[in-house]
Design a protein around this motif. Structure first.
Motif, PDB file in Angstrom:
ATOM      1  N   UNK A 129       2.150   7.395 -10.946  1.00 28.79           N
ATOM      2  CA  UNK A 129       2.028   6.019 -10.452  1.00 28.79           C
ATOM      3  C   UNK A 129       0.781   5.875  -9.582  1.00 28.79           C
ATOM      4  N   UNK A 130       0.619   6.784  -8.629  1.00 28.54           N
ATOM      5  CA  UNK A 130      -0.497   6.617  -7.687  1.00 28.54           C
ATOM      6  C   UNK A 130      -1.848   6.904  -8.336  1.00 28.54           C
ATOM      7  N   UNK A 131      -1.864   7.723  -9.384  1.00 22.78           N
ATOM      8  CA  UNK A 131      -3.122   8.053 -10.038  1.00 22.78           C
ATOM      9  C   UNK A 131      -3.558   7.014 -11.063  1.00 22.78           C
ATOM     10  N   UNK A 141      -3.172  -1.291  -8.571  1.00 18.29           N
ATOM     11  CA  UNK A 141      -3.672  -2.615  -8.936  1.00 18.29           C
ATOM     12  C   UNK A 141      -5.197  -2.624  -9.072  1.00 18.29           C
ATOM     13  N   UNK A 142      -5.716  -3.413 -10.004  1.00 23.70           N
ATOM     14  CA  UNK A 142      -7.170  -3.446 -10.223  1.00 23.70           C
ATOM     15  C   UNK A 142      -7.875  -4.320  -9.188  1.00 23.70           C
ATOM     16  N   UNK A 182      -4.514   2.502  -2.382  1.00 22.09           N
ATOM     17  CA  UNK A 182      -3.761   2.441  -3.639  1.00 22.09           C
ATOM     18  C   UNK A 182      -2.626   1.445  -3.439  1.00 22.09           C
ATOM     19  N   UNK A 183      -2.706   0.315  -4.117  1.00 20.63           N
ATOM     20  CA  UNK A 183      -1.718  -0.742  -3.967  1.00 20.63           C
ATOM     21  C   UNK A 183      -0.943  -0.904  -5.270  1.00 20.63           C
ATOM     22  N   UNK A 210       0.826  -1.202   0.000  1.00 22.25           N
ATOM     23  CA  UNK A 210       0.000   0.000   0.000  1.00 22.25           C
ATOM     24  C   UNK A 210       0.862   1.254   0.000  1.00 22.25           C
ATOM     25  N   UNK A 211       0.459   2.237  -0.794  1.00 21.76           N
ATOM     26  CA  UNK A 211       1.179   3.508  -0.820  1.00 21.76           C
ATOM     27  C   UNK A 211       0.791   4.355   0.383  1.00 21.76           C
ATOM     28  N   UNK A 212       1.762   5.124   0.853  1.00 21.52           N
ATOM     29  CA  UNK A 212       1.530   5.998   1.995  1.00 21.52           C
ATOM     30  C   UNK A 212       2.534   7.135   1.955  1.00 21.52           C
TER      31      UNK A 212
END
Length: 229
Positions: free
Chosen positions: A191-193, A197-198, A168-169, A129-131
């Protein structure tokens, strides 16, 4: 993302999932984390990059800027606003990955109480996960203002018709790029936008309602479940 998750594998298991060859600075410990039902303000393990090294720390889930101490700490931030939101300006450059095993959502299925679901990857790999956050590094000792927020995205109508937002993974390759301090902020935003992953990467199960009790932190909250229809 409702604010409840599991992070029970150990730091080295999560490092293996990231496939980062860099030497590890490990302040997260060597034992399994054994967090089966974690909620804010739990101390979660996160990865960030310090120079050429990957660093693991245990950091509080939740953050607010020093000028907003009268406001509640945020635990997540919307992907479409975070890069340009003054609230998160100080930590936007400080990217991290929070590796988790699963997270939980609660669904109104018409009963007296909502039904909890466990969501995990179909291949059972850790979820990266993004953070962003404020956390210890070589020139910053741990302090009371450290913390992080998950980056969350519109789940395109709701993952399994449960919730409008999901973390957002990223794939391991993109997670490495996200962590790299040399990655330009414009590329990180892309990347985050656009490259998370779906929904198809995940599966979900009904779990027992005792998971709703935050004091229930035993492994049983994830061991007894039914496959959803």
């Amino acid at each position: 993302m409702c604010g409840r998750l599991s992070q029970y594998h150990g730091i080295h298991d999560f490092v293996a999932a990231l496939s980062i060859p860099n030497a590890l600075i490990n302040y997260g410990g060597d034992q399994p984390l054994e967090l089966y039902n974690a909620a804010p303000p739990a101390q979660l393990a996160l990865f960030h990059q310090e120079g050429q090294f990957l660093r693991a720390d245990r950091v509080r889930w939740g953050w607010r800027p020093h000028w907003a101490m009268d406001r509640a700490a945020s635990i997540k931030a919307r992907v479409d606003r975070i890069a340009h939101n003054p609230f998160f300006r100080a930590i936007w450059p400080h990217r991290a990955i929070i590796p988790i095993d699963n997270w939980f959502e609660w669904v109104d299925e018409g009963g007296p109480k909502k039904q909890p679901y466990l969501i995990r990857r179909k291949d059972r790999a850790p979820i990266l996960c993004t953070a962003i956050g404020q956390y210890p590094h070589a020139e910053h000792e741990p302090d009371e203002h450290d913390g992080f927020v998950f980056i969350c995205a519109d789940s395109k109508g709701g993952m399994v018709a449960m919730h409008d937002w999901q973390p957002v993974t990223l794939s391991p390759e993109l997670a490495r790029e996200w962590l790299n301090p040399a990655t330009p902020k414009e590329r990180a935003e892309q990347i985050m936008l656009l490259q998370w992953e779906p929904t198809e990467a995940f599966e979900w199960f009904k779990v027992d309602r005792p998971v709703g009790n935050i004091r229930n932190r035993q492994s049983s909250v994830i061991n007894r479940y039914q496959r959803s229809v």
